[in-house]
Scaffold this motif. Structure first.
Motif, mmCIF file in Angstrom:
data_model
loop_
_atom_site.group_PDB
_atom_site.id
_atom_site.type_symbol
_atom_site.label_atom_id
_atom_site.label_comp_id
_atom_site.label_asym_id
_atom_site.label_seq_id
_atom_site.Cartn_x
_atom_site.Cartn_y
_atom_site.Cartn_z
ATOM 1 N N ALA A 1 0.671 -1.289 -0.024
ATOM 2 C CA ALA A 1 0.025 0.089 -0.062
ATOM 3 C C ALA A 1 0.929 1.328 0.015
ATOM 4 O O ALA A 1 0.284 2.216 -0.226
ATOM 5 N N THR A 2 2.146 1.141 0.465
ATOM 6 C CA THR A 2 2.864 2.166 0.524
ATOM 7 C C THR A 2 3.181 2.897 -1.058
ATOM 8 O O THR A 2 3.648 4.208 -0.870
ATOM 9 N N GLU A 3 3.105 2.212 -1.817
ATOM 10 C CA GLU A 3 3.289 2.617 -3.377
ATOM 11 C C GLU A 3 2.222 2.984 -4.099
ATOM 12 O O GLU A 3 2.204 3.004 -5.303
ATOM 13 N N THR A 4 1.148 3.200 -3.293
ATOM 14 C CA THR A 4 -0.043 3.682 -4.088
ATOM 15 C C THR A 4 0.029 4.917 -5.161
ATOM 16 O O THR A 4 0.531 5.913 -4.371
ATOM 17 N N VAL A 5 -0.543 4.933 -6.195
ATOM 18 C CA VAL A 5 -0.447 5.943 -6.958
ATOM 19 C C VAL A 5 -1.845 6.861 -6.992
ATOM 20 O O VAL A 5 -2.750 6.520 -7.240
ATOM 21 N N HIS B 1 7.052 4.490 5.010
ATOM 22 C CA HIS B 1 5.856 5.466 4.963
ATOM 23 C C HIS B 1 5.118 5.481 3.547
ATOM 24 O O HIS B 1 5.796 5.151 2.408
ATOM 25 N N ALA B 2 4.117 5.830 3.499
ATOM 26 C CA ALA B 2 3.227 6.014 2.299
ATOM 27 C C ALA B 2 3.935 7.227 1.129
ATOM 28 O O ALA B 2 4.513 8.044 1.820
ATOM 29 N N ALA B 3 3.905 6.566 -0.069
ATOM 30 C CA ALA B 3 4.811 7.487 -0.827
ATOM 31 C C ALA B 3 4.590 8.865 -0.914
ATOM 32 O O ALA B 3 5.146 9.707 -1.021
ATOM 33 N N GLU B 4 3.121 9.186 -0.964
ATOM 34 C CA GLU B 4 2.384 10.545 -0.870
ATOM 35 C C GLU B 4 3.127 11.324 0.370
ATOM 36 O O GLU B 4 3.720 12.592 0.162
ATOM 37 N N ASP C 1 12.125 4.569 2.408
ATOM 38 C CA ASP C 1 11.042 5.364 1.840
ATOM 39 C C ASP C 1 11.460 5.898 0.432
ATOM 40 O O ASP C 1 10.498 6.288 -0.308
ATOM 41 N N HIS C 2 12.653 6.291 0.251
ATOM 42 C CA HIS C 2 13.140 6.288 -1.075
ATOM 43 C C HIS C 2 12.754 5.310 -2.000
ATOM 44 O O HIS C 2 12.291 5.966 -3.123
ATOM 45 N N ALA D 1 6.356 4.143 -6.576
ATOM 46 C CA ALA D 1 5.229 4.809 -6.833
ATOM 47 C C ALA D 1 5.273 5.759 -8.147
ATOM 48 O O ALA D 1 4.250 5.675 -8.963
ATOM 49 N N LEU D 2 6.247 6.355 -8.253
ATOM 50 C CA LEU D 2 6.462 7.292 -9.248
ATOM 51 C C LEU D 2 6.591 6.333 -10.761
ATOM 52 O O LEU D 2 6.020 6.841 -11.654
ATOM 53 N N LEU D 3 7.615 5.412 -10.772
ATOM 54 C CA LEU D 3 7.671 4.670 -11.738
ATOM 55 C C LEU D 3 6.122 3.944 -11.974
ATOM 56 O O LEU D 3 5.818 3.617 -13.104
#
Length: 629
Positions: free
Chosen positions: A246-250, A298-301, A313-314, A320-322
């Motif tokens: 869920a941390t990589e949610t767009v 942490h969540a990407a946003e 986190d990085h 998520a950006l990818l």
């Protein structure tokens, strides 16, 4: 990842207490008299660990070091109680520690690494500790929030330089939670007791080694054990993937930022490289390690909004950006230090860092390297076993060894006047992992001031003087190669004009000596030639020239040297043209393994000794009339 980060991963592995620092324990005047632990694991993965430790101080200095001891714990994940603590005097008197002498405070972080953490420590201040006394305490950790529900892992490593009389432990688990065990140099017994399984181990080391020099981790080669309720690494990866997915949610914000960063870029690989460069250079490294976020991103946003995060986190934000641009990626757990193996029992013992895998381009990348070109990793990450955070498929893989093409080139020129004062220049150019070091130096020069750092480097090399670094290429320019230069003026050393031997000055040289790193460390020649050593394919070269003052001549010029075997070749060549003395050194290596072992290591160790000796070569000057010319 920083000191605290490594402790957090140790907590995950199960090593809850840190009763003695490495520096303290390495002192032979401290004797590890007795250590015991009882770990009771519940079916939900929570557990209680009660440990007792007794240390004998044999000298006054040891007593001073042992006057206070600390236990570390994660405030959000566990409770810690110091059950009992006392000084046992040599005459048999027992001096209890008053409750007011047990202090709770935040654990210190690593130097120069911004860190915010719930990691605490309870420091016990023992009364009246003198040579011959024993300090003892019992600590109880109750892990109330496991990192993975229903799972337990633990690992212990025994440094061979520690004097240990008796250390033992029991691990108790429900019968339907059997442990996978990987033990080296220690036996673990198993028995059933009602509805539980008990695992016991015992260790002693009454004759410790004086020193233990090695290039790889104790977890690769020492007396150690690992235990885990995970049946295999695929299961461990799946559990971690479930926690991190869920941390990589767009989100709309992530999508908008990905589109903004890649505006005008249509090629997928170029998009990935552009996003990589943006995360590397725009997201500051800051550890935010509270509770389970010690290992869970942490969540990407949130990371994007804050503008900072640590390695996990990085990797999550980059992922998520990818994903927002339709490019797949995977989080990858790796050892960033000198760990080169994974125990058969699935644990996090060897993992302290997170990088990314881009399957479409067959590339591992590390945005927390900050100044690494796309697809280039720090030296220490090549050839390592890794754990891909995936729900299905083989999770354990291996980073390829460093491919050919990495190079470092240094040119140093100097001119000496009749007083022995020197002015000079330095120019260094590198690609591959070598370029990371040059960029980090450039960042330091910008942060400290190029003049101040130059003066410090001159002083480190034994020269007083002034200088400056020329940072003409931004360290955040992540092109394939990087270059940094500098100029300096060093105060006179008249003794160099009267026959004292000296090496042509390296001035502002900021890189390792030629011949170092690629096949082992020139600075630790006592490492046995049977010890595995990280090795890499690469090329290093330097040219140093010194223009002599008029009226002086060289009375001793070193001979040329060639040192070679099947995997390396080192060449040094000395020459003189008029008043200019020049030495050129090159070092080329070709290996197909991450660690030099066996005959390759033995041959390399012999070569490194010869290279180190050649690096000490000096020249001597005298006035022309002193030689009768």
């Amino acid at each position: 990842m920083g000191t605290s980060k490594k402790v957090m991963w140790a907590l995950l592995a199960g090593a809850m207490g840190t009763p003695l620092t490495a520096a303290q324990a390495a002192e032979k005047p401290i004797e590890w008299k007795e250590s015991s632990a009882e770990i009771i694991v519940e079916r939900d993965g929570t557990y209680t660990k009660t440990g007792h430790l007794e240390l004998l101080a044999k000298t006054t200095a040891a007593a001073h070091n042992m006057g206070q001891m600390s236990e570390y714990y994660s405030e959000n994940l566990e409770d810690l109680d110091i059950v009992d603590a006392y000084t046992l005097k040599a005459d048999g008197r027992k001096l209890p520690v008053d409750v007011s002498a047990i202090l709770t405070q935040a654990a210190p972080g690593a130097a120069n690494v911004p860190l915010f953490s719930d990691l605490k420590m309870k420091t016990i201040i023992f009364p009246d500790v003198a040579a011959g006394d024993t300090v003892a305490y019992t600590a109880r950790h109750h892990v109330k929030v496991p990192f993975f529900k229903g799972q337990f892992t633990d690992n212990v490593t025994f440094p061979p330089t520690w004097l240990v009389r008796d250390e033992r432990a029991t691990i108790s688990l429900p019968r339907d939670m059997p442990l996978a065990i990987d033990a080296h140099g220690i036996s673990i017994t198993q028995e059933t007791a009602g509805d539980r399984i008990l695992y016991r181990w015992q260790y002693s080391n009454p004759d410790p080694l004086t020193e233990d020099l090695a290039a790889v981790s104790q977890k690769d080669r020492g007396t150690r054990f690992f235990v885990s309720t995970f049946k295999d690494y695929d299961s461990l990866a799946k559990a971690y993937a479930a926690e991190t997915a869920a941390t990589e949610t767009v989100t709309p914000k992530i999508q908008a930022k990905a589109d903004e960063i890649t505006a005008g870029v249509t090629d997928k690989r170029q998009q990935a490289e552009t996003l990589y460069a943006w995360v590397s250079t725009h997201i500051r490294y800051v550890g935010l390690e509270f509770g389970r976020n010690g290992i869970i991103p942490h969540a990407a946003e949130a990371i994007l909004t804050n503008g900072y995060g640590d390695c996990k986190d990085h990797a999550a934000l980059f992922g998520a950006l990818l994903k927002a641009k339709g490019i797949a990626s995977e989080l990858v757990l790796i050892n960033s230090g000198n760990g080169y193996s994974l125990p058969t029992a699935p644990t996090f013992a060897q993992f302290d860092h997170v990088i990314s895998w881009l399957p479409e381009f067959h590339l591992y990348v590390d945005t927390t390297a900050m100044v690494a070109p796309f697809g280039v990793l720090p030296f220490s990450e090549y050839g390592k076993p890794v754990l891909h955070v995936v729900s299905t498929g083989g999770a354990v893989r291996q980073v390829p060894i460093l491919p050919a093409g990495s190079s470092l080139k240094v040119v140093a020129t100097a001119k000496m006047d009749a007083t022995g004062a020197i002015t000079g220049t330095m120019d260094s150019e590198a690609n591959g992992p070598f370029s990371i070091g040059l960029r980090e130096t450039a960042q330091n020069a910008q942060a400290q001031g190029p003049d101040r750092m130059a003066a410090e480097y001159l002083q480190a090399w034994g020269w007083a003087g002034t200088g400056t670094y020329a940072v003409n290429q931004s360290p955040l320019d992540l092109s394939a190669s990087y270059r940094i230069g500098g100029t300096y003026s060093a105060d006179p050393k008249p003794e160099m004009l009267t026959g004292a031997g000296f090496a042509p000055p390296n001035g502002l040289e900021i890189v390792r000596p030629i011949g170092d790193l690629l096949m082992g460390d020139l600075n630790i020649p006592r490492i046995k030639d049977t010890e595995p050593t990280p090795c890499y394919t690469g090329h290093m070269e330097e040219t140093r020239s010194l223009e002599l003052p008029a009226g002086y001549t060289v009375t001793r010029l070193p001979g040329d040297a060639t040192i070679a075997d099947d995997h390396l070749k080192y060449v040094s060549q000395w020459s003189q043209k008029g008043q200019v003395v020049t030495v050129r050194r090159t070092f080329d290596t070709h290996v197909d393994q991450a660690l030099c072992t066996g005959d390759v290591r033995k041959s390399a160790a012999k070569a490194l000794l010869a290279i180190a000796a050649d690096q000490r070569a000096t020249i001597s000057l005298m006035p022309v009339n002193a030689n009768g010319h």
